[in-house]
Scaffold this motif. Structure first.
Motif, PDB file in Angstrom:
ATOM      1  N   MET A 105      37.076  -8.336  97.280  1.00  0.00           N
ATOM      2  CA  MET A 105      38.028  -7.373  96.725  1.00  0.00           C
ATOM      3  C   MET A 105      39.189  -7.986  95.944  1.00  0.00           C
ATOM      4  O   MET A 105      40.103  -7.268  95.540  1.00  0.00           O
ATOM      5  CB  MET A 105      38.587  -6.484  97.843  1.00  0.00           C
ATOM      6  N   LEU A 106      39.181  -9.285  95.716  1.00  0.00           N
ATOM      7  CA  LEU A 106      40.304  -9.919  95.024  1.00  0.00           C
ATOM      8  C   LEU A 106      40.212  -9.819  93.511  1.00  0.00           C
ATOM      9  O   LEU A 106      40.973 -10.456  92.797  1.00  0.00           O
ATOM     10  CB  LEU A 106      40.428 -11.383  95.448  1.00  0.00           C
ATOM     11  N   GLY A 107      39.278  -9.055  93.020  1.00  0.00           N
ATOM     12  CA  GLY A 107      39.199  -8.858  91.571  1.00  0.00           C
ATOM     13  C   GLY A 107      38.148  -9.724  90.924  1.00  0.00           C
ATOM     14  O   GLY A 107      37.062  -9.900  91.454  1.00  0.00           O
ATOM     15  N   GLY A 108      38.476 -10.269  89.768  1.00  0.00           N
ATOM     16  CA  GLY A 108      37.484 -10.992  88.985  1.00  0.00           C
ATOM     17  C   GLY A 108      37.124 -10.173  87.755  1.00  0.00           C
ATOM     18  O   GLY A 108      37.550  -9.021  87.590  1.00  0.00           O
ATOM     19  N   LYS A 109      36.307 -10.742  86.889  1.00  0.00           N
ATOM     20  CA  LYS A 109      35.977 -10.065  85.638  1.00  0.00           C
ATOM     21  C   LYS A 109      35.050  -8.875  85.851  1.00  0.00           C
ATOM     22  O   LYS A 109      35.018  -7.947  85.063  1.00  0.00           O
ATOM     23  CB  LYS A 109      35.348 -11.076  84.671  1.00  0.00           C
ATOM     24  N   ARG A 110      34.219  -8.930  86.897  1.00  0.00           N
ATOM     25  CA  ARG A 110      33.265  -7.861  87.216  1.00  0.00           C
ATOM     26  C   ARG A 110      32.290  -7.630  86.053  1.00  0.00           C
ATOM     27  O   ARG A 110      31.943  -6.489  85.719  1.00  0.00           O
ATOM     28  CB  ARG A 110      33.982  -6.554  87.565  1.00  0.00           C
ATOM     29  N   ILE A 111      31.838  -8.709  85.452  1.00  0.00           N
ATOM     30  CA  ILE A 111      30.957  -8.620  84.293  1.00  0.00           C
ATOM     31  C   ILE A 111      29.594  -8.038  84.656  1.00  0.00           C
ATOM     32  O   ILE A 111      29.022  -7.232  83.896  1.00  0.00           O
ATOM     33  CB  ILE A 111      30.789 -10.009  83.648  1.00  0.00           C
ATOM     34  N   ARG A 112      29.047  -8.395  85.782  1.00  0.00           N
ATOM     35  CA  ARG A 112      27.720  -7.911  86.156  1.00  0.00           C
ATOM     36  C   ARG A 112      27.713  -6.394  86.348  1.00  0.00           C
ATOM     37  O   ARG A 112      26.832  -5.721  85.810  1.00  0.00           O
ATOM     38  CB  ARG A 112      27.218  -8.678  87.383  1.00  0.00           C
ATOM     39  N   PRO A 113      28.677  -5.824  87.066  1.00  0.00           N
ATOM     40  CA  PRO A 113      28.742  -4.366  87.111  1.00  0.00           C
ATOM     41  C   PRO A 113      28.946  -3.735  85.727  1.00  0.00           C
ATOM     42  O   PRO A 113      28.344  -2.702  85.412  1.00  0.00           O
ATOM     43  CB  PRO A 113      29.939  -4.092  88.031  1.00  0.00           C
ATOM     44  N   ALA A 114      29.791  -4.355  84.905  1.00  0.00           N
ATOM     45  CA  ALA A 114      30.011  -3.820  83.555  1.00  0.00           C
ATOM     46  C   ALA A 114      28.701  -3.772  82.770  1.00  0.00           C
ATOM     47  O   ALA A 114      28.428  -2.808  82.030  1.00  0.00           O
ATOM     48  CB  ALA A 114      31.046  -4.655  82.813  1.00  0.00           C
ATOM     49  N   LEU A 115      27.868  -4.790  82.929  1.00  0.00           N
ATOM     50  CA  LEU A 115      26.573  -4.810  82.256  1.00  0.00           C
ATOM     51  C   LEU A 115      25.652  -3.716  82.796  1.00  0.00           C
ATOM     52  O   LEU A 115      24.867  -3.130  82.047  1.00  0.00           O
ATOM     53  CB  LEU A 115      25.921  -6.185  82.407  1.00  0.00           C
ATOM     54  N   CYS A 116      25.743  -3.441  84.097  1.00  0.00           N
ATOM     55  CA  CYS A 116      24.982  -2.318  84.676  1.00  0.00           C
ATOM     56  C   CYS A 116      25.370  -1.014  83.995  1.00  0.00           C
ATOM     57  O   CYS A 116      24.520  -0.245  83.537  1.00  0.00           O
ATOM     58  CB  CYS A 116      25.257  -2.197  86.176  1.00  0.00           C
ATOM     59  N   TYR A 117      26.666  -0.753  83.933  1.00  0.00           N
ATOM     60  CA  TYR A 117      27.142   0.495  83.344  1.00  0.00           C
ATOM     61  C   TYR A 117      26.822   0.561  81.853  1.00  0.00           C
ATOM     62  O   TYR A 117      26.430   1.606  81.333  1.00  0.00           O
ATOM     63  CB  TYR A 117      28.651   0.648  83.539  1.00  0.00           C
ATOM     64  N   GLY A 118      27.022  -0.556  81.154  1.00  0.00           N
ATOM     65  CA  GLY A 118      26.767  -0.579  79.720  1.00  0.00           C
ATOM     66  C   GLY A 118      25.311  -0.325  79.392  1.00  0.00           C
ATOM     67  O   GLY A 118      24.989   0.353  78.406  1.00  0.00           O
ATOM     68  N   THR A 119      24.420  -0.851  80.209  1.00  0.00           N
ATOM     69  CA  THR A 119      22.986  -0.615  80.004  1.00  0.00           C
ATOM     70  C   THR A 119      22.652   0.848  80.244  1.00  0.00           C
ATOM     71  O   THR A 119      21.870   1.459  79.501  1.00  0.00           O
ATOM     72  CB  THR A 119      22.160  -1.514  80.935  1.00  0.00           C
ATOM     73  N   ALA A 120      23.245   1.448  81.267  1.00  0.00           N
ATOM     74  CA  ALA A 120      22.999   2.864  81.559  1.00  0.00           C
ATOM     75  C   ALA A 120      23.437   3.753  80.406  1.00  0.00           C
ATOM     76  O   ALA A 120      22.896   4.850  80.220  1.00  0.00           O
ATOM     77  CB  ALA A 120      23.729   3.259  82.836  1.00  0.00           C
ATOM     78  N   ALA A 121      24.416   3.290  79.617  1.00  0.00           N
ATOM     79  CA  ALA A 121      24.940   4.091  78.506  1.00  0.00           C
ATOM     80  C   ALA A 121      24.024   4.060  77.283  1.00  0.00           C
ATOM     81  O   ALA A 121      24.285   4.763  76.300  1.00  0.00           O
ATOM     82  CB  ALA A 121      26.333   3.591  78.123  1.00  0.00           C
ATOM     83  N   LEU A 122      22.948   3.287  77.315  1.00  0.00           N
ATOM     84  CA  LEU A 122      22.076   3.161  76.149  1.00  0.00           C
ATOM     85  C   LEU A 122      21.452   4.494  75.746  1.00  0.00           C
ATOM     86  O   LEU A 122      21.236   4.755  74.562  1.00  0.00           O
ATOM     87  CB  LEU A 122      20.954   2.152  76.429  1.00  0.00           C
ATOM     88  N   THR A 123      21.130   5.321  76.721  1.00  0.00           N
ATOM     89  CA  THR A 123      20.457   6.594  76.428  1.00  0.00           C
ATOM     90  C   THR A 123      21.333   7.807  76.708  1.00  0.00           C
ATOM     91  O   THR A 123      21.003   8.907  76.268  1.00  0.00           O
ATOM     92  CB  THR A 123      19.170   6.734  77.259  1.00  0.00           C
ATOM     93  N   GLY A 124      22.403   7.632  77.459  1.00  0.00           N
ATOM     94  CA  GLY A 124      23.239   8.766  77.829  1.00  0.00           C
ATOM     95  C   GLY A 124      22.634   9.637  78.915  1.00  0.00           C
ATOM     96  O   GLY A 124      23.161  10.707  79.236  1.00  0.00           O
TER      97      GLY A 124
END
Length: 303
Positions: free
Chosen positions: A45-64
Motif C-alpha cells: 500500500m505504499l504506492g508506486g507507479k502501478r504500471i501493471r494495473p494501468a496496463l490492465c485498464y488501458g487494454t480494457a479500454a481498447l473496445t469500450g
C-alpha cells in the motif's frame, strides 16, 4: 517518438487511484494475523507507479466493452500483488539486499526478514485467491472460462519471473551478451508486464484473434523497454528521485544494458523498443489512446 502521444497524466493518476482503492478492498477481505498483516500492507500500500494495473485498464479500454470489467479489476489487483511479492523478496539480504523501496524502508527493514519472506509468500497465494473470487462482481458474473484463462496467464508469468530472477543473480559479475541479457529481462520484468496486458485482453478478445498477437508484441516491447529504462535510471537518477538506492546495479556488478552497450546506445535501444510498442498499437488505431499515453509516460519517466 512522434507516433506515441504526449502524456496525459490523468490516465496514470486515475489508474493509481482505482488500484489503490481496489487493493485496499482486496486486502481488507483477508483475515491475517499480526504482524504479518502489517507487513503485507507495508509491501503493497505504499504506492508506486502501478504500471501493471494501468496496463490492465488501458487494454480494457481498447473496445469500450465493460461486460467483464470486474475480471479486469481483479486481474489488476492480482498482478500488482504478484509484483509486490517479488519486490519484498528481491529486497531481502539474500537477493538484492536493499533498504529502500518507494522512498520507505523495505519490508524486511521495517518488519524483519522472516515477516518480509512470509509477506511475499502469502501475497502470491492471495493473488490467485483474488483472481478466482467474485470480488467486484456487481452485475453478471464473469464466466469460469475467462477466470481459468487468467489464472493460466498469471501463473505462467509468475513462474517466468522467478526463472528470470535466478538468471539475473547468476549473471552478476559475469560478461553476458545481449541475447542472454534479454532472456533474463523478458522473464524477470517483461513476463509480468505482458501478463498485465493479456489478463485484460483475455476478457475481450478470443485467444486466436489478431488483436491478441498485436498485444503480445506490444507487451514484449514495452516490458523490455521498461527494464532498459530502469538500467539507465539507475545511473542517471539519484536515490531521492528513484525512491530506492541509486547506483545499486554498479555496486553489485549486475549485467545491465548500459554496462553492455554504453549509456547512449542503451538510450537509443530503449527508444527503438518504445517505437516497436507504438507500431504494435497502430493496429488498434484510436482505440489504443490510453495504452499510447501509458507508453509515453513510461518513456519519459524519471523513476
Amino acid at each position: 517518438m512522434t507516433s506515441i502521444t504526449t502524456i496525459r497524466a490523468d490516465v496514470i493518476v486515475q489508474a493509481q487511484q482505482q488500484i489503490q482503492q481496489d487493493l485496499q478492498t482486496a486486502l481488507d477481505a483477508f483475515s491475517l494475523p499480526e504482524p504479518l498483516k502489517s507487513a503485507v500492507y507495508h509491501a503493497v500500500m505504499l504506492g508506486g507507479k502501478r504500471i501493471r494495473p494501468a496496463l490492465c485498464y488501458g487494454t480494457a479500454a481498447l473496445t469500450g466493452d465493460n461486460t467483464n470489467f470486474a475480471a479486469v479489476r481483479r486481474a489488476a489487483v492480482a498482478v500488482e500483488l504478484i509484483h509486490c511479492y517479488s519486490l519484498a523478496h528481491d529486497d531481502l539480504p539474500c537477493m538484492d539486499n536493499d533498504s529502500l523501496r518507494r522512498g520507505q524502508p523495505t519490508c524486511h527493514i521495517a518488519y524483519g526478514e522472516d515477516k518480509a519472506l512470509l509477506a511475499g509468500d502469502i501475497l502470491q497465494s492471495m493473488a490467485f485467491e483474488v483472481l478466482s473470487s467474485r470480488l467486484f462482481d456487481q452485475q453478471q458474473p464473469v464466466s469460469d472460462s475467462i477466470v481459468l484463462k487468467q489464472m493460466q496467464i498469471l501463473a505462467t508469468a509468475a513462474s517466468k519471473m522467478v526463472c528470470g530472477q535466478v538468471l539475473d543473480l547468476q549473471a552478476e559479475g559475469q560478461q553476458v551478451d545481449q541475447a542472454q541479457l534479454e532472456q533474463i529481462h523478458r522473464n524477470k520484468t517483461g513476463a509480468l508486464i505482458q501478463a498485465a496486458i493479456l489478463l485484460s485482453a483475455s476478457t475481450i478478445f478470443p485467444s486466436h484473434d489478431q488483436a491478441m498477437a498485436k498485444l503480445r508484441q506490444f507487451g514484449q516491447a514495452i516490458g523490455l523497454a521498461f527494464q532498459v529504462q530502469d538500467d539507465i535510471l539507475d545511473i542517471t537518477a539519484d536515490t531521492e528521485m528513484l525512491g530506492k538506492t541509486a547506483g545499486k546495479d554498479i555496486e553489485v556488478d549486475k549485467s545491465t544494458y548500459p554496462a553492455l552497450m554504453g549509456l547512449d546506445a542503451a538510450k537509443a535501444y530503449a527508444e527503438q523498443l518504445y517505437q516497436q510498442a507504438a507500431e504494435a498499437l497502430a493496429y488498434f488505431d484510436c482505440g489504443a489512446t490510453e495504452l499510447k499515453e501509458i507508453s509515453a509516460f513510461l518513456w519519459s519517466r524519471q523513476n
